[in-house]
Design a protein around this motif. Sequence first.
Motif, PDB file in Angstrom:
ATOM      1  N   PHE A 137     -68.519 -19.571  74.663  1.00  0.00           N
ATOM      2  CA  PHE A 137     -69.410 -20.705  74.413  1.00  0.00           C
ATOM      3  C   PHE A 137     -68.923 -21.432  73.173  1.00  0.00           C
ATOM      4  CE2 PHE A 137     -71.686 -17.707  76.961  1.00  0.00           C
ATOM      5  CZ  PHE A 137     -72.355 -18.502  77.882  1.00  0.00           C
ATOM      6  N   LEU A 138     -68.747 -22.750  73.312  1.00  0.00           N
ATOM      7  CA  LEU A 138     -68.151 -23.555  72.248  1.00  0.00           C
ATOM      8  C   LEU A 138     -68.920 -24.852  72.044  1.00  0.00           C
ATOM      9  CD1 LEU A 138     -64.473 -23.420  73.557  1.00  0.00           C
ATOM     10  CD2 LEU A 138     -65.394 -22.087  71.647  1.00  0.00           C
ATOM     11  N   PRO A 139     -68.829 -25.415  70.825  1.00  0.00           N
ATOM     12  CA  PRO A 139     -69.342 -26.770  70.650  1.00  0.00           C
ATOM     13  C   PRO A 139     -68.509 -27.729  71.507  1.00  0.00           C
ATOM     14  CG  PRO A 139     -68.965 -25.703  68.531  1.00  0.00           C
ATOM     15  CD  PRO A 139     -68.338 -24.835  69.582  1.00  0.00           C
ATOM     16  N   GLU A 140     -69.165 -28.722  72.042  1.00  0.00           N
ATOM     17  CA  GLU A 140     -68.458 -29.714  72.857  1.00  0.00           C
ATOM     18  C   GLU A 140     -67.535 -30.562  71.984  1.00  0.00           C
ATOM     19  OE1 GLU A 140     -69.665 -33.908  74.641  1.00  0.00           O
ATOM     20  OE2 GLU A 140     -70.922 -32.288  75.420  1.00  0.00           O
ATOM     21  N   THR A 141     -66.368 -30.926  72.526  1.00  0.00           N
ATOM     22  CA  THR A 141     -65.448 -31.849  71.862  1.00  0.00           C
ATOM     23  C   THR A 141     -65.074 -32.952  72.857  1.00  0.00           C
ATOM     24  OG1 THR A 141     -63.388 -30.788  72.561  1.00  0.00           O
ATOM     25  CG2 THR A 141     -64.445 -29.908  70.552  1.00  0.00           C
ATOM     26  N   PRO A 142     -64.491 -34.053  72.382  1.00  0.00           N
ATOM     27  CA  PRO A 142     -64.070 -35.116  73.301  1.00  0.00           C
ATOM     28  C   PRO A 142     -63.091 -34.634  74.380  1.00  0.00           C
ATOM     29  CG  PRO A 142     -64.086 -35.951  71.057  1.00  0.00           C
ATOM     30  CD  PRO A 142     -64.323 -34.455  70.974  1.00  0.00           C
ATOM     31  N   ALA A 143     -62.319 -33.612  74.081  1.00  0.00           N
ATOM     32  CA  ALA A 143     -61.369 -33.082  75.065  1.00  0.00           C
ATOM     33  C   ALA A 143     -62.076 -32.505  76.292  1.00  0.00           C
ATOM     34  CB  ALA A 143     -60.479 -32.022  74.424  1.00  0.00           C
ATOM     35  N   HIS A 144     -63.335 -32.127  76.143  1.00  0.00           N
ATOM     36  CA  HIS A 144     -64.100 -31.564  77.256  1.00  0.00           C
ATOM     37  C   HIS A 144     -64.664 -32.624  78.203  1.00  0.00           C
ATOM     38  CE1 HIS A 144     -64.788 -28.183  74.189  1.00  0.00           C
ATOM     39  NE2 HIS A 144     -63.964 -27.708  75.095  1.00  0.00           N
ATOM     40  N   ASP A 145     -64.679 -33.880  77.779  1.00  0.00           N
ATOM     41  CA  ASP A 145     -65.357 -34.930  78.546  1.00  0.00           C
ATOM     42  C   ASP A 145     -64.957 -35.021  80.020  1.00  0.00           C
ATOM     43  OD1 ASP A 145     -66.904 -35.568  76.348  1.00  0.00           O
ATOM     44  OD2 ASP A 145     -65.780 -37.385  75.854  1.00  0.00           O
ATOM     45  N   PRO A 146     -63.669 -35.026  80.362  1.00  0.00           N
ATOM     46  CA  PRO A 146     -63.327 -35.144  81.792  1.00  0.00           C
ATOM     47  C   PRO A 146     -63.868 -33.996  82.636  1.00  0.00           C
ATOM     48  CG  PRO A 146     -61.403 -35.609  80.439  1.00  0.00           C
ATOM     49  CD  PRO A 146     -62.461 -35.076  79.522  1.00  0.00           C
ATOM     50  N   GLU A 147     -63.805 -32.774  82.111  1.00  0.00           N
ATOM     51  CA  GLU A 147     -64.318 -31.631  82.868  1.00  0.00           C
ATOM     52  C   GLU A 147     -65.845 -31.656  82.957  1.00  0.00           C
ATOM     53  OE1 GLU A 147     -61.873 -27.735  82.756  1.00  0.00           O
ATOM     54  OE2 GLU A 147     -61.726 -28.622  80.739  1.00  0.00           O
ATOM     55  N   ILE A 148     -66.500 -32.104  81.895  1.00  0.00           N
ATOM     56  CA  ILE A 148     -67.962 -32.218  81.927  1.00  0.00           C
ATOM     57  C   ILE A 148     -68.374 -33.237  82.974  1.00  0.00           C
ATOM     58  CG2 ILE A 148     -69.995 -32.977  80.620  1.00  0.00           C
ATOM     59  CD1 ILE A 148     -68.610 -31.712  78.130  1.00  0.00           C
ATOM     60  N   GLU A 149     -67.694 -34.353  83.025  1.00  0.00           N
ATOM     61  CA  GLU A 149     -68.007 -35.374  84.036  1.00  0.00           C
ATOM     62  C   GLU A 149     -67.829 -34.805  85.440  1.00  0.00           C
ATOM     63  OE1 GLU A 149     -69.364 -38.575  85.906  1.00  0.00           O
ATOM     64  OE2 GLU A 149     -69.565 -38.161  83.777  1.00  0.00           O
ATOM     65  N   ALA A 150     -66.777 -34.032  85.651  1.00  0.00           N
ATOM     66  CA  ALA A 150     -66.541 -33.426  86.973  1.00  0.00           C
ATOM     67  C   ALA A 150     -67.648 -32.430  87.334  1.00  0.00           C
ATOM     68  CB  ALA A 150     -65.175 -32.736  86.995  1.00  0.00           C
ATOM     69  N   ILE A 151     -68.085 -31.646  86.362  1.00  0.00           N
ATOM     70  CA  ILE A 151     -69.171 -30.684  86.601  1.00  0.00           C
ATOM     71  C   ILE A 151     -70.460 -31.419  86.960  1.00  0.00           C
ATOM     72  CG2 ILE A 151     -70.667 -28.970  85.492  1.00  0.00           C
ATOM     73  CD1 ILE A 151     -68.170 -28.136  83.837  1.00  0.00           C
ATOM     74  N   ASN A 152     -70.771 -32.497  86.226  1.00  0.00           N
ATOM     75  CA  ASN A 152     -71.990 -33.257  86.508  1.00  0.00           C
ATOM     76  C   ASN A 152     -71.913 -33.946  87.866  1.00  0.00           C
ATOM     77  OD1 ASN A 152     -73.356 -32.523  84.169  1.00  0.00           O
ATOM     78  ND2 ASN A 152     -72.405 -34.155  82.991  1.00  0.00           N
ATOM     79  N   GLU A 153     -70.742 -34.429  88.234  1.00  0.00           N
ATOM     80  CA  GLU A 153     -70.553 -35.029  89.566  1.00  0.00           C
ATOM     81  C   GLU A 153     -70.806 -33.982  90.648  1.00  0.00           C
ATOM     82  OE1 GLU A 153     -69.602 -37.214  92.921  1.00  0.00           O
ATOM     83  OE2 GLU A 153     -69.938 -37.995  90.914  1.00  0.00           O
ATOM     84  N   GLU A 154     -70.251 -32.811  90.446  1.00  0.00           N
ATOM     85  CA  GLU A 154     -70.412 -31.723  91.407  1.00  0.00           C
ATOM     86  C   GLU A 154     -71.881 -31.288  91.517  1.00  0.00           C
ATOM     87  OE1 GLU A 154     -67.871 -27.710  92.232  1.00  0.00           O
ATOM     88  OE2 GLU A 154     -68.519 -28.012  90.168  1.00  0.00           O
ATOM     89  N   ALA A 155     -72.556 -31.210  90.391  1.00  0.00           N
ATOM     90  CA  ALA A 155     -73.930 -30.704  90.369  1.00  0.00           C
ATOM     91  C   ALA A 155     -74.954 -31.736  90.842  1.00  0.00           C
ATOM     92  CB  ALA A 155     -74.290 -30.236  88.959  1.00  0.00           C
ATOM     93  N   PHE A 156     -74.768 -32.999  90.465  1.00  0.00           N
ATOM     94  CA  PHE A 156     -75.807 -33.997  90.688  1.00  0.00           C
ATOM     95  C   PHE A 156     -75.405 -35.143  91.614  1.00  0.00           C
ATOM     96  CE2 PHE A 156     -76.484 -32.221  86.375  1.00  0.00           C
ATOM     97  CZ  PHE A 156     -77.657 -31.538  86.635  1.00  0.00           C
ATOM     98  N   GLY A 157     -74.101 -35.271  91.906  1.00  0.00           N
ATOM     99  CA  GLY A 157     -73.634 -36.312  92.815  1.00  0.00           C
ATOM    100  C   GLY A 157     -73.794 -37.714  92.251  1.00  0.00           C
ATOM    101  N   PRO A 158     -73.456 -38.710  93.061  1.00  0.00           N
ATOM    102  CA  PRO A 158     -73.512 -40.090  92.575  1.00  0.00           C
ATOM    103  C   PRO A 158     -74.937 -40.574  92.323  1.00  0.00           C
ATOM    104  CG  PRO A 158     -72.939 -40.030  94.903  1.00  0.00           C
ATOM    105  CD  PRO A 158     -72.940 -38.614  94.411  1.00  0.00           C
ATOM    106  N   GLY A 159     -75.924 -39.943  92.925  1.00  0.00           N
ATOM    107  CA  GLY A 159     -77.307 -40.343  92.720  1.00  0.00           C
ATOM    108  C   GLY A 159     -77.819 -40.115  91.311  1.00  0.00           C
ATOM    109  N   ARG A 160     -77.055 -39.388  90.498  1.00  0.00           N
ATOM    110  CA  ARG A 160     -77.510 -39.079  89.149  1.00  0.00           C
ATOM    111  C   ARG A 160     -77.669 -40.332  88.295  1.00  0.00           C
ATOM    112  NH1 ARG A 160     -72.150 -38.186  89.455  1.00  0.00           N
ATOM    113  NH2 ARG A 160     -70.775 -38.599  87.702  1.00  0.00           N
ATOM    114  N   PHE A 161     -76.940 -41.376  88.620  1.00  0.00           N
ATOM    115  CA  PHE A 161     -76.971 -42.583  87.801  1.00  0.00           C
ATOM    116  C   PHE A 161     -78.258 -43.391  87.964  1.00  0.00           C
ATOM    117  CE2 PHE A 161     -72.376 -41.768  88.452  1.00  0.00           C
ATOM    118  CZ  PHE A 161     -72.063 -41.479  87.136  1.00  0.00           C
ATOM    119  N   VAL A 162     -79.048 -43.099  88.979  1.00  0.00           N
ATOM    120  CA  VAL A 162     -80.310 -43.826  89.163  1.00  0.00           C
ATOM    121  C   VAL A 162     -81.509 -43.045  88.634  1.00  0.00           C
ATOM    122  CG1 VAL A 162     -79.414 -45.099  91.141  1.00  0.00           C
ATOM    123  CG2 VAL A 162     -80.705 -43.007  91.525  1.00  0.00           C
TER     124      VAL A 162
END
Length: 173
Positions: free
Chosen positions: A8-33
């Motif tokens: 477990f680590l503090p988030e850094t900017p280097a994590h952003d692409p993987e975090i976005e992929a995880i959120n896409e996988e978990a919540f799909g495109p509908g998350r933006f609404v």
Amino acid sequence: MSIADVTFLPETPAHDPEIEAINEEAFGPGRFVRAAYKIREGGPHERQLSFVAVAGDTVVASVRMTRIVAGEGRALMLGPLAVRPAYKNLGIGRKLVAMALEAAAKAGAGAVILVGDEPYYGPLGFTRIPRGQMSMPRPVDLDRILVHEIVPGAVARLTGMVHHADAVRAETA
């Protein structure tokens, strides 16, 4: 695989692409609404209060915190919390929430809100906010607005529409 295999680590900017992929996988495109995403569009999240779980060199889960304002109250909004399917049910999400709540308390936050399921978040210290006390900028099930009070009395000050703290600052500047 167990939680012992995860760092477990503090988030850094280097994590952003993987975090976005995880959120896409978990919540799909509908998350933006969703209401919570509308609030997050008002400004950045608090990276120093956000965390990731890493297995090997791969981010497998993340949680973010965002500063919010509702009426006279100030708080943090937890989310999104997402765990890759292969790593669910190991306690990773619960550990990330605990870390985020501890960081929020150390940062002086009075409360943490989220939109989520009470059966999951209730044992982690969240309760329903009184129905009608707060509202979101998009439709949301009011029974899913949960709060974790850190400083006594902080929840009572959270009233009305929830906004990203930076969006309110911009309107009053």
